[in-house]
Write a protein that holds these residues in place. Structure first.
Motif, mmCIF file in Angstrom:
data_model
loop_
_atom_site.group_PDB
_atom_site.id
_atom_site.type_symbol
_atom_site.label_atom_id
_atom_site.label_comp_id
_atom_site.label_asym_id
_atom_site.label_seq_id
_atom_site.Cartn_x
_atom_site.Cartn_y
_atom_site.Cartn_z
ATOM 1 N N LEU A 115 -2.834 -22.847 -12.396
ATOM 2 C CA LEU A 115 -3.357 -24.004 -11.636
ATOM 3 C C LEU A 115 -2.820 -24.101 -10.291
ATOM 4 O O LEU A 115 -1.556 -24.267 -10.451
ATOM 5 N N SER A 116 -3.346 -24.703 -9.453
ATOM 6 C CA SER A 116 -2.799 -25.346 -8.152
ATOM 7 C C SER A 116 -2.434 -26.560 -8.585
ATOM 8 O O SER A 116 -2.957 -27.368 -9.794
ATOM 9 N N LEU A 117 -1.438 -27.419 -8.005
ATOM 10 C CA LEU A 117 -1.228 -28.723 -8.536
ATOM 11 C C LEU A 117 -2.166 -29.690 -8.369
ATOM 12 O O LEU A 117 -2.391 -30.501 -9.154
ATOM 13 N N ALA A 118 -3.153 -29.723 -7.377
ATOM 14 C CA ALA A 118 -3.974 -30.362 -7.202
ATOM 15 C C ALA A 118 -5.351 -30.242 -8.553
ATOM 16 O O ALA A 118 -5.679 -31.177 -8.903
ATOM 17 N N ALA A 173 5.465 -34.560 0.273
ATOM 18 C CA ALA A 173 4.460 -33.959 1.191
ATOM 19 C C ALA A 173 3.484 -33.142 0.201
ATOM 20 O O ALA A 173 2.357 -33.352 0.234
ATOM 21 N N GLU A 174 4.269 -32.113 -0.285
ATOM 22 C CA GLU A 174 3.501 -31.359 -1.104
ATOM 23 C C GLU A 174 2.720 -31.996 -2.336
ATOM 24 O O GLU A 174 1.527 -31.813 -2.475
ATOM 25 N N ILE A 175 3.430 -32.915 -3.058
ATOM 26 C CA ILE A 175 2.881 -33.713 -4.192
ATOM 27 C C ILE A 175 1.899 -34.483 -3.744
ATOM 28 O O ILE A 175 0.718 -34.777 -4.116
ATOM 29 N N GLY A 176 1.970 -35.166 -2.431
ATOM 30 C CA GLY A 176 1.169 -36.241 -1.931
ATOM 31 C C GLY A 176 -0.220 -35.532 -1.621
ATOM 32 O O GLY A 176 -1.301 -36.431 -1.844
ATOM 33 N N GLU A 177 -0.227 -34.468 -1.110
ATOM 34 C CA GLU A 177 -1.462 -33.832 -0.827
ATOM 35 C C GLU A 177 -2.149 -33.544 -2.224
ATOM 36 O O GLU A 177 -3.444 -33.667 -1.796
ATOM 37 N N TRP A 213 3.178 -43.468 -0.785
ATOM 38 C CA TRP A 213 2.110 -43.442 -2.199
ATOM 39 C C TRP A 213 2.142 -45.006 -2.616
ATOM 40 O O TRP A 213 1.030 -45.324 -3.016
ATOM 41 N N SER A 214 3.069 -45.674 -2.349
ATOM 42 C CA SER A 214 2.952 -47.077 -2.917
ATOM 43 C C SER A 214 1.910 -47.758 -1.973
ATOM 44 O O SER A 214 0.993 -48.463 -2.583
ATOM 45 N N ARG A 215 1.946 -47.450 -0.664
ATOM 46 C CA ARG A 215 0.661 -48.070 0.204
ATOM 47 C C ARG A 215 -0.645 -47.462 -0.190
ATOM 48 O O ARG A 215 -1.523 -48.341 -0.178
ATOM 49 N N ALA A 216 -0.435 -46.458 -0.452
ATOM 50 C CA ALA A 216 -1.759 -45.700 -0.883
ATOM 51 C C ALA A 216 -2.560 -46.434 -2.301
ATOM 52 O O ALA A 216 -3.584 -46.782 -2.308
ATOM 53 N N LEU A 217 -1.527 -46.753 -3.168
ATOM 54 C CA LEU A 217 -1.879 -47.469 -4.290
ATOM 55 C C LEU A 217 -2.345 -48.839 -4.023
ATOM 56 O O LEU A 217 -3.413 -49.178 -4.631
ATOM 57 N N ALA A 218 -1.668 -49.514 -3.245
ATOM 58 C CA ALA A 218 -2.021 -50.988 -2.961
ATOM 59 C C ALA A 218 -3.738 -51.126 -2.338
ATOM 60 O O ALA A 218 -4.195 -51.858 -2.453
ATOM 61 N N GLU A 219 -3.685 -49.841 -1.273
ATOM 62 C CA GLU A 219 -4.893 -49.958 -0.613
ATOM 63 C C GLU A 219 -5.952 -49.499 -1.481
ATOM 64 O O GLU A 219 -7.186 -50.001 -1.510
ATOM 65 N N ALA A 263 -5.766 -35.238 -2.834
ATOM 66 C CA ALA A 263 -7.049 -34.235 -3.182
ATOM 67 C C ALA A 263 -7.682 -34.658 -4.558
ATOM 68 O O ALA A 263 -8.856 -34.431 -4.809
ATOM 69 N N ALA A 264 -6.858 -35.039 -5.431
ATOM 70 C CA ALA A 264 -7.311 -35.379 -6.991
ATOM 71 C C ALA A 264 -7.638 -36.743 -7.072
ATOM 72 O O ALA A 264 -8.122 -37.331 -8.177
ATOM 73 N N LYS A 265 -7.417 -37.416 -5.821
ATOM 74 C CA LYS A 265 -7.551 -38.953 -5.771
ATOM 75 C C LYS A 265 -6.860 -39.706 -6.853
ATOM 76 O O LYS A 265 -7.568 -40.667 -7.524
ATOM 77 N N LEU A 266 -5.644 -39.155 -7.111
ATOM 78 C CA LEU A 266 -4.722 -40.177 -7.989
ATOM 79 C C LEU A 266 -3.579 -40.876 -7.216
ATOM 80 O O LEU A 266 -3.351 -40.586 -6.280
ATOM 81 N N ARG A 267 -3.441 -42.027 -7.897
ATOM 82 C CA ARG A 267 -2.380 -42.783 -7.473
ATOM 83 C C ARG A 267 -1.097 -43.021 -8.254
ATOM 84 O O ARG A 267 -1.373 -43.082 -9.252
#
Length: 452
Positions: free
Chosen positions: A53-56, A141-145, A290-296, A149-153
């Protein structure tokens, strides 16, 4: 833990199906409550062939099983920068900054701005021992992408080894355990090593996969060289699902008695992370992005709810205001653009102000202990003997003593007032005790009405 899901995965190498089964078990109602279906999924995962499985893809599958878009992430120590640091107890207020600076010095990425997580391991009158860690930019960066892609926060990022340590601690720090122990964990993504001194970790390292017993012995030696000077190693405790091979046992025996603890629970590490999350452990290496993406995301979710409610209300009443949601979206986008534009400058100015305040505080010797001692010595009349001198920075100065007569005490008190260093000066006494007059003086830097 009813509202928090935990997702653990092997961040390095091939993606397999077992991390998802393990993560699903962590979504039990409470830590320690492993459901039968979770045990069945673990057994099936152990017997199943690895599925690439890819990480995404792994994240998407996890999100589907969890039924949520917000997860707690647990990473192997080998993917983090980890260090146990010691900070003097008097620097408790600035301990996070000092710990972060120490981690920066050991980081192989000197130009990279690290988001440092810190957790106090032990504390006494002399020092604070803390575990600090950071997630390198390349890994984030790797995990963030994959998360995008999975729309997870991510709500929190912990270390899987700390979860295992939390779950296995009763089997390590048992009654009568030696003062120094070395715990080796071979459970998920290779080996992790923890040196335990007096019931608290003093060195934590992620070793990853070890090709041979010699490699493992060499890494244990390097780990012990990083440990503070202390007692001999009392025992080596190996936590693994299978008995260590003879070569590894023989190599580890050179350091001390080897004790093997078999771990049959496939979900102990995830459950430990769940416990740590429920206990609000401060260790968190979630990158700011990541925290900013969660807040947004949360803001958008709330905004969507508000807009939907407003739309239904207006449609039911008038049916003509279809443009309201669009107007709200435009206003929100405009405000977000303005916020992003000024955020960096605001953070820079804020950081500079904090550094200036810190420098000013520690460079101001006008109210230092030596200056206060000099001031008191210069104004001490003849016939007075001080029996105590107590100074609290930025708070007060307290002195006690004995005088031959009361007049000398009042003279001394007036001399301190005339120094114009203190906002308030209070005299207790003088009180006759035999042939001497006992007294005490408290001088405050801030007036009583301004004190918190």
């Amino acid at each position: 833990m009813a509202q928090t899901e935990v997702f653990a995965f092997a961040a390095g190498g091939r993606r397999e199906s077992w991390p998802l089964a393990r993560a699903d078990a962590a979504s039990a109602a409470e830590p320690g409550d492993v459901r039968p279906e979770a045990e069945e999924s673990a057994e099936a995962a152990e017997n199943a062939e690895p599925v690439g499985l890819s990480l995404a893809e792994a994240f998407r599958a996890a999100a589907k099983k969890f039924g949520t878009r917000e997860v707690v992430l647990a990473l192997p120590l080998s993917r983090l920068l980890v260090k146990v640091v010691r900070v003097p107890a008097e620097n408790a207020e600035t301990a996070p900054d000092e710990a972060g600076a120490m981690l920066d010095k050991t980081s192989p990425f000197p130009d990279e701005e690290l988001m440092v997580g810190m957790e106090t391991v032990s504390e006494n009158d002399r020092e604070i021992v803390a575990l600090v860690a950071a997630l390198p930019e390349a890994t984030s960066a790797e995990i963030g992408e994959a998360l995008d892609a999975a729309k997870l926060r991510v709500t929190r990022t912990d270390a899987m080894a700390l979860g295992w340590l939390r779950a296995l601690w009763p089997r390590l720090a048992r009654e009568g355990a030696p003062r120094r122990q070395v715990a080796l964990l071979d459970l998920d993504d290779g080996w992790d090593v923890v040196v335990v001194d007096g019931g608290s970790p003093s060195v934590v390292r992620g070793l990853g996969a070890m090709a041979s017993a010699e490699d493992l012995g060499r890494e244990v030696t390097l780990t012990l060289l990083q440990a503070p000077f202390g007692p001999e190693v009392g025992e080596i405790v190996v936590f693994s699902r299978t008995e260590p091979d003879a070569d590894a046992t023989a190599r580890l025996s050179a350091f001390g008695t080897v004790r093997h603890e078999k771990v049959e629970d496939a979900f102990g590490g995830v459950e430990g992370v769940a416990w740590r999350t429920a206990e609000a452990c401060p260790f968190d290496v979630t990158p700011e992005a990541w925290s900013r993406a969660l807040a947004e995301t949360r803001f958008k979710r709330k905004m969507m709810g508000w807009v939907a409610a407003a739309g239904i209300l207006w449609l039911g009443v008038m049916g003509v205001l279809f443009g309201v949601p669009f107007a709200y979206d435009q206003m929100t986008a405009h405000e977000k653009q303005l916020s992003k534009k000024h955020e960096k400058a605001y953070l820079e100015v804020k950081g500079m102000r904090e550094r200036v305040k810190l420098v000013q505080r520690y460079s101001d010797h006008a109210r230092g202990s030596l200056e206060m001692l000099r001031m008191v010595s210069e104004r001490l009349p003849e016939g007075i003997v001080l029996t105590s001198f107590d100074y609290v920075r930025d708070d007060k100065l307290s002195v006690s003593g004995e005088a031959e007569d009361a007049e000398a005490v009042y003279k001394f008190k007036n001399a301190i007032v005339d120094a114009k260093t203190f906002a308030e000066v209070e005299l207790r006494g003088p009180t006759a005790r035999g042939e001497v007059q006992k007294f005490s003086i408290e001088a405050f830097f801030v007036a009583k009405e301004d004190r918190k």
